[in-house]
Design a protein around this motif. Structure first.
Motif, PDB file in Angstrom:
ATOM      1  N   LEU A  60       0.826  -1.199   0.000  1.00  0.00           N
ATOM      2  CA  LEU A  60       0.000   0.000   0.000  1.00  0.00           C
ATOM      3  C   LEU A  60       0.865   1.255   0.000  1.00  0.00           C
ATOM      4  CD1 LEU A  60      -2.691   1.412   0.157  1.00  0.00           C
ATOM      5  CD2 LEU A  60      -2.792   0.890   2.598  1.00  0.00           C
ATOM      6  N   VAL A  61       1.905   1.260   0.813  1.00  0.00           N
ATOM      7  CA  VAL A  61       2.816   2.406   0.842  1.00  0.00           C
ATOM      8  C   VAL A  61       3.479   2.584  -0.520  1.00  0.00           C
ATOM      9  CG1 VAL A  61       4.943   3.303   1.854  1.00  0.00           C
ATOM     10  CG2 VAL A  61       3.200   2.259   3.320  1.00  0.00           C
ATOM     11  N   GLU A  62       3.888   1.486  -1.142  1.00  0.00           N
ATOM     12  CA  GLU A  62       4.484   1.556  -2.479  1.00  0.00           C
ATOM     13  C   GLU A  62       3.493   2.091  -3.500  1.00  0.00           C
ATOM     14  OE1 GLU A  62       7.562   0.849  -3.913  1.00  0.00           O
ATOM     15  OE2 GLU A  62       8.229   0.965  -1.832  1.00  0.00           O
ATOM     16  N   ALA A  63       2.246   1.653  -3.398  1.00  0.00           N
ATOM     17  CA  ALA A  63       1.233   2.034  -4.378  1.00  0.00           C
ATOM     18  C   ALA A  63       0.936   3.523  -4.343  1.00  0.00           C
ATOM     19  CB  ALA A  63      -0.053   1.242  -4.146  1.00  0.00           C
ATOM     20  N   ASN A 107       3.850   8.759  -9.382  1.00  0.00           N
ATOM     21  CA  ASN A 107       5.015   9.624  -9.580  1.00  0.00           C
ATOM     22  C   ASN A 107       6.210   8.889 -10.185  1.00  0.00           C
ATOM     23  OD1 ASN A 107       3.642  11.795  -8.343  1.00  0.00           O
ATOM     24  ND2 ASN A 107       4.155  10.974  -6.314  1.00  0.00           N
ATOM     25  N   ARG A 108       5.972   7.611 -10.586  1.00  0.00           N
ATOM     26  CA  ARG A 108       7.083   6.826 -11.114  1.00  0.00           C
ATOM     27  C   ARG A 108       6.700   6.187 -12.447  1.00  0.00           C
ATOM     28  NH1 ARG A 108       6.916   4.435  -5.831  1.00  0.00           N
ATOM     29  NH2 ARG A 108       6.253   2.516  -6.853  1.00  0.00           N
ATOM     30  N   PHE A 150       6.321  -1.358 -15.260  1.00  0.00           N
ATOM     31  CA  PHE A 150       6.253  -2.811 -15.122  1.00  0.00           C
ATOM     32  C   PHE A 150       6.216  -3.207 -13.650  1.00  0.00           C
ATOM     33  CE2 PHE A 150       8.520  -6.897 -14.574  1.00  0.00           C
ATOM     34  CZ  PHE A 150       7.611  -7.714 -15.227  1.00  0.00           C
ATOM     35  N   ARG A 151       7.084  -2.615 -12.854  1.00  0.00           N
ATOM     36  CA  ARG A 151       7.103  -2.911 -11.416  1.00  0.00           C
ATOM     37  C   ARG A 151       5.777  -2.513 -10.766  1.00  0.00           C
ATOM     38  NH1 ARG A 151       8.357  -0.139  -6.706  1.00  0.00           N
ATOM     39  NH2 ARG A 151       9.365  -1.373  -5.058  1.00  0.00           N
ATOM     40  N   GLU A 155      -0.972  -5.987  -9.083  1.00  0.00           N
ATOM     41  CA  GLU A 155      -1.467  -7.363  -9.175  1.00  0.00           C
ATOM     42  C   GLU A 155      -1.332  -8.085  -7.845  1.00  0.00           C
ATOM     43  OE1 GLU A 155       0.519  -9.257 -12.392  1.00  0.00           O
ATOM     44  OE2 GLU A 155      -0.333  -7.927 -13.924  1.00  0.00           O
ATOM     45  N   LEU A 156      -0.233  -7.838  -7.133  1.00  0.00           N
ATOM     46  CA  LEU A 156      -0.041  -8.496  -5.839  1.00  0.00           C
ATOM     47  C   LEU A 156      -1.031  -7.957  -4.805  1.00  0.00           C
ATOM     48  CD1 LEU A 156       1.541 -10.631  -4.402  1.00  0.00           C
ATOM     49  CD2 LEU A 156       3.352  -8.980  -3.935  1.00  0.00           C
TER      50      LEU A 156
END
Length: 261
Positions: free
Chosen positions: A118-121, A126-127, A132-133, A139-140
């Motif tokens: 969630l923090v990554e999402a 901004n990326r 792809f990542r 998906e995860l």
């Protein structure tokens, strides 16, 4: 509510409505006491506080969301939010049809994996160079969210007017000493009829519901640093030990341990 907070809420609502793709994640930090007015959105929401406690309400009931938990809010569900203390909120909004969704709000236990995803999402927009990542993160998340365990931190409300009136009065002034006989008399029902109707409408026994209502009333006061003894006696418990036993059974730790954390 300050102008800055109002503007932030309005901007978040616009961003959710305009979002593309299966998920959209957003993070906002709110000061203590902030209230987000009633609203709904076209996406499912997984709401999580990195810190702080949330209370979310709908016409059907109330949900407490402590740290290490999240709330699933289905698309189209009108809800409003109160921040019990300062809250660092992080949410992911999921497009209907992209996940096996529950049709009612549910408090869920967070896992370290989903919390990290969630923090990554939140930073994915901004990326663009990491598309792809970011797809793998999305998906995860869609795979892991349905695996989160449900937690008993809901306070559903009955529809039957007599029962609803009793529940609202108890929420306004919780009293652990209130007896089943007293409720039955005030509802104009027999004990058996009251118990049966209450479980049918809320999914909980009356005793369990009242214990959860007491937890809901206690949490904001404990977070503010009130003494356990004061809270316990105000809620009608004969002793702090009796209150602590109930609290530990509901949340898995003592009131003091919870307040420290």
């Amino acid at each position: 509510m300050s102008h800055d907070v109002t503007s932030t809420i309005a901007a978040n609502m616009r961003a959710i409505a305009e979002a593309q793709g299966a998920i959209f994640a957003a993070g906002t930090d709110y000061p203590a006491g902030t209230q987000v007015p009633p609203h709904s959105h076209d996406r499912h929401q997984l709401m999580h506080g990195l810190s702080g406690v949330l209370m979310v309400s709908t016409p059907a009931g109330h949900w407490i969301v402590p740290p290490e938990h999240a709330l699933w809010i289905p698309a189209g569900c009108t809800h409003w939010v109160e921040m019990l203390g300062a809250v660092r909120m992080r949410s992911v909004y999921v497009r209907p049809g992209d996940i096996a969704a529950q049709d009612s709000p549910r408090v869920l236990g967070m896992t370290p994996l989903v919390r990290a995803l969630l923090v990554e999402a939140v930073g994915m927009a901004n990326r663009p160079e990491e598309a792809f990542r970011d797809r793998l993160v999305a998906e995860l998340l869609l795979t892991e969210i349905p695996r989160l365990p449900e937690q008993p931190l809901a306070l559903p409300l009955p529809v039957e007017p007599r029962l609803l009136r009793l529940c609202r009065a108890f929420i306004a002034a919780p009293d652990a000493r209130a007896s089943l006989d007293d409720w039955a008399t005030r509802a104009g029902m027999s004990r058996r009829s009251l118990s049966r109707h209450f479980r049918t409408e809320t999914g909980l026994s009356l005793d369990h519901w009242r214990q959860q209502a007491c937890v809901f009333a206690a949490l904001p006061r404990l977070i503010e640093g009130e003494k356990v003894t004061t809270v316990a006696l105000d809620l009608g418990y004969d002793s702090p030990a009796a209150f602590t036993t109930m609290f530990r059974r509901m949340l898995g730790e003592t009131p003091r341990a919870y307040a420290r954390r």
